[in-house]
Scaffold this motif. Structure first.
Motif, PDB file in Angstrom:
ATOM      1  N   ARG A 118       1.004  -0.136  -5.261  1.00 27.16           N
ATOM      2  CA  ARG A 118       0.977  -0.908  -4.013  1.00 27.16           C
ATOM      3  C   ARG A 118       0.674  -0.005  -2.826  1.00 27.16           C
ATOM      4  NH1 ARG A 118       1.980  -5.740  -1.951  1.00 27.16           N
ATOM      5  NH2 ARG A 118       2.355  -6.686  -3.977  1.00 27.16           N
ATOM      6  N   GLU A 119       1.171   1.212  -2.876  1.00 29.21           N
ATOM      7  CA  GLU A 119       0.949   2.148  -1.771  1.00 29.21           C
ATOM      8  C   GLU A 119      -0.510   2.578  -1.690  1.00 29.21           C
ATOM      9  OE1 GLU A 119       2.240   6.682  -1.273  1.00 29.21           O
ATOM     10  OE2 GLU A 119       3.929   5.333  -0.941  1.00 29.21           O
ATOM     11  N   VAL A 120      -1.102   2.956  -2.828  1.00 29.35           N
ATOM     12  CA  VAL A 120      -2.486   3.455  -2.790  1.00 29.35           C
ATOM     13  C   VAL A 120      -3.496   2.339  -2.507  1.00 29.35           C
ATOM     14  CG1 VAL A 120      -1.976   5.362  -4.349  1.00 29.35           C
ATOM     15  CG2 VAL A 120      -2.888   3.229  -5.290  1.00 29.35           C
ATOM     16  N   THR A 121      -3.103   1.085  -2.754  1.00 33.53           N
ATOM     17  CA  THR A 121      -4.007  -0.040  -2.470  1.00 33.53           C
ATOM     18  C   THR A 121      -3.711  -0.664  -1.108  1.00 33.53           C
ATOM     19  OG1 THR A 121      -2.512  -1.594  -3.586  1.00 33.53           O
ATOM     20  CG2 THR A 121      -4.271  -0.622  -4.918  1.00 33.53           C
ATOM     21  N   TYR A 122      -2.815  -0.035  -0.351  1.00 28.78           N
ATOM     22  CA  TYR A 122      -2.428  -0.555   0.962  1.00 28.78           C
ATOM     23  C   TYR A 122      -1.968  -2.022   0.851  1.00 28.78           C
ATOM     24  CZ  TYR A 122      -5.113   3.585   2.141  1.00 28.78           C
ATOM     25  OH  TYR A 122      -5.590   4.874   2.189  1.00 28.78           O
TER      26      TYR A 122
END
Length: 231
Positions: free
Chosen positions: A185-189
């Motif tokens: 979720r973090e790397v895909t914003y």
């Protein structure tokens, strides 16, 4: 149960509403990406596809997606055997199927768009770890832990501590999987798509987000309802 789309619906709209229909379109070689702006009936006619069979296959996906009983209050008052059977049928089997079906799409967007969107390479790496972890995890539960849990109702059982240790091990694995999902979720914003995202790119993000939701429900059922009965 009526599907939220018809023969005249655009292929892309069907996939947007129900991402797993992409597996049906892939099987029939219907282009849901670049050619997704085509009515379903037109796409089927151009490829000489039996429309009735196609609609039946789409309806099967729709029915499966809407046939989960995730009312946690129901499971709180259910037997452990019923909960275990529910987990196997409604979480483990669909999970393993989804990991197999989604994997080629994740690989494809990483190869095609990874040079311009390096986060997709990281998505591929994280998904690969998640897939490996969950395949091993579900196998351990089904082959070892769940059968042991069913034996715990026997007051004469001698290896209770061993089973509790298994449960603690599974909970640690749940934490690890949760961390992978957090990183995804973090790397895909938060699965925010770029303006130029193609159909397959969009599909991957939607299905990863659905996978996250189902995994959280799966883990909640085990960590907060099933396992506490034995701890």
């Amino acid at each position: 149960m009526n599907m939220p789309f018809t023969e005249t619906s655009l292929v892309k709209d069907i996939v947007n509403a129900l991402p797993k229909t992409s597996d049906v379109f892939k099987r029939y070689r219907i282009d849901f990406c670049c050619g997704g702006n085509t009515p379903l009936i037109t796409a089927a006619t151009e490829l000489s596809i039996n429309m009735e069979q196609l609609m039946n296959d789409l309806n099967e996906i729709y029915t499966k997606e809407n046939n989960h009983n995730d009312d946690m209050e129901v499971w709180t008052n259910s037997s452990s055997e019923d909960i275990i059977n529910h987990i196997n049928v409604h979480y483990h089997t669909p999970l393993l199927d989804e990991l197999a079906q989604l994997s080629p799409y994740v690989t494809k967007v990483s190869k095609v768009h990874g040079s311009n969107h390096p986060e997709l390479v990281k998505v591929y790496e994280l998904f690969s770890v998640f897939k490996k972890e969950m395949i091993e995890h579900t196998a351990k539960e089904e082959e070892t832990v769940f059968p042991l849990l069913k034996e715990l109702d026997n007051p004469a059982l001698e290896n209770r501590e061993e089973i509790v240790n298994y449960i603690k091990e599974l909970e640690k694995e749940h934490d690890q999987v949760g961390e992978i999902l957090r990183e995804l979720r973090e790397v895909t914003y938060d699965y925010k798509l770029p303006l130029n995202a193609c159909g397959t790119y969009t599909l991957v993000y939607k299905r990863l987000e659905m996978l996250e939701e189902q995994t959280f429900m799966h883990v909640h059922l085990e960590n907060n309802i099933l396992f506490p009965r034995y701890m």
